[in-house]
Scaffold this motif. Structure first.
Motif: not given
Length: 384
Positions: A121, A139, A145, A298, A152, A149, A141-143
């Motif tokens: 993550a 990826t 670190e 999560e 993305r 940006p 995980y949705p978010d």
């Protein structure tokens, strides 16, 4: 198509690469692995895949360490370029870690499409260095670190690939558990093992109330240097325990387990959530960027796990958590459902789809199946 996979160092990088290799081969593609000596030594992986070991330096150690690392990376890049002229890959997939660095640099130099897969993550150092030149970033995980940006647009949420024999467990009923059934606990510290689990878990299990303690069946992974001491401790406590230095038949062990006590490595959490198994997680405190703590959030928020920081991980704390989890069979079953709710069992297929698209020259798609937030239900996680 021919696909090169670049991974190494630990099982956290090698296991998802192995799962992808199996899926690509099933689809008729040629697969080659580029790794380091540690990755090549991990048992039961890539047994039918051509494997090449390249030099790979690890950044750090001051100016001298940087020079040595740069020399190793350049040597690995030269060898990889020569290798690619023979194998001619349509794409190179990197799974993070320093062993993947030279292979991906060589691919970019030869204009071969590259895909980065991030298991954690937190975007790893090598993937951060290569994100700008990559054609796609997959990826888990949705978010994530440390992902800038501007990158993305390249991101596809696919999850972390696990073996089909693990993902299949998520379609099967949770092992029967009631007030009299054996409580089967699996303890694993990742591919490297964890000394702290060997020193804390046996004493914690010895503190359980007799109604639970007398029903215990334990399987525990230990570091080779620790296994005899752990075996002696379990014998003194009269607790039946199967001790292993490496768990080759993890799908079988997961299938039988009611509760897992583990580190919070990416592959561990991917397997737990794909199989739908509740856990008590002890993140490795020295993990880069504290990524294991972030990995666990999560699953814990959904109610499928509890986290115990290592500085609070003591026998009495763990014993209390186990009794809270296993004291109510329905709560344990609910926690298993909460774990499954954040699993991504289609990760291997989705990553293979993405690799095929990039290798064919198409733009990446958001192929990941985004999991909806878990509904509130009795579980064993921290409050949302």
């Amino acid at each position: 198509m021919n696909i090169t996979l670049a991974a190494g160092g630990t099982g956290g990088h090698m296991v998802p690469a192995h799962a992808l290799a199996a899926e690509l081969k099933r689809r008729g593609h040629g697969v080659m692995l580029v790794t380091d000596e540690r990755g090549a030594r991990i048992p039961a992986l890539f047994q039918d895949v051509p494997t090449h070991i390249l030099p790979a330096g690890r950044l750090g150690g001051g100016p001298i360490g940087w020079i040595k690392a740069a020399s190793a990376v350049l040597a690995g890049r030269r060898e990889a370029k020569a290798l690619y002229r023979e194998f001619t890959p349509d794409a190179v997939v990197g799974f993070g870690g320093y062993p993947a660095f030279p292979a991906l640099l060589a691919a970019s130099a030869l204009n071969i499409p590259t895909i980065l897969h991030e298991q954690n993550a937190v975007l790893g150092r090598v993937n951060r260095l290569l994100a700008g030149s990559a054609d796609a970033i997959a990826t888990s995980y949705p978010d994530v670190e440390r992902l800038k940006p501007r990158f993305r647009r390249k991101v596809a949420l696919v999850g972390n690939p696990v073996r089909e024999s693990v993902s299949r467990l998520g379609t099967m009923p949770f092992p029967e558990f009631d007030e009299t059934a054996p409580l089967k606990i699996l303890v694993t510290g990742g591919s490297q093992g964890a000394t702290v689990l060997g020193s804390v878990v046996p004493d914690a299990l010895g503190m359980l109330q007799p109604k639970l303690r007398h029903r215990l069946q334990v399987v525990q992974q230990c570091r080779p240097d620790d296994i005899e001491a752990v075996r002696n401790r379990y014998a003194a406590l009269n607790i039946p325990a199967e001790l292993l230095t490496y768990i080759e038949d993890m799908p079988d062990k997961l299938a039988e387990a009611h509760l897992i006590i583990a580190r919070a490595g990416a592959s561990t959490i991917a397997e737990l959530t794909a199989a739908g198994r509740p856990a008590i997680l002890i993140p490795l405190p020295i993990a880069t960027d504290d990524h294991q703590t972030v990995n666990a959030r999560e699953m814990a928020k959904a109610g499928g796990a509890r986290m115990i920081p290592q500085d609070e991980f003591m026998p009495e704390v763990l014993a209390a958590q186990i009794e809270a989890v296993a004291g109510d069979p329905q709560a344990l079953s609910n926690a298993a459902e909460r774990s499954l709710s954040v699993g991504r069992p289609h990760a291997t297929k989705d990553l293979a789809d993405l690799v095929e698209r990039i290798a064919a020259g198409a733009a990446p798609l958001m192929v990941g199946r985004v999991v909806q937030p878990a509904r509130e239900a009795p579980g064993i996680g921290v409050p949302a």
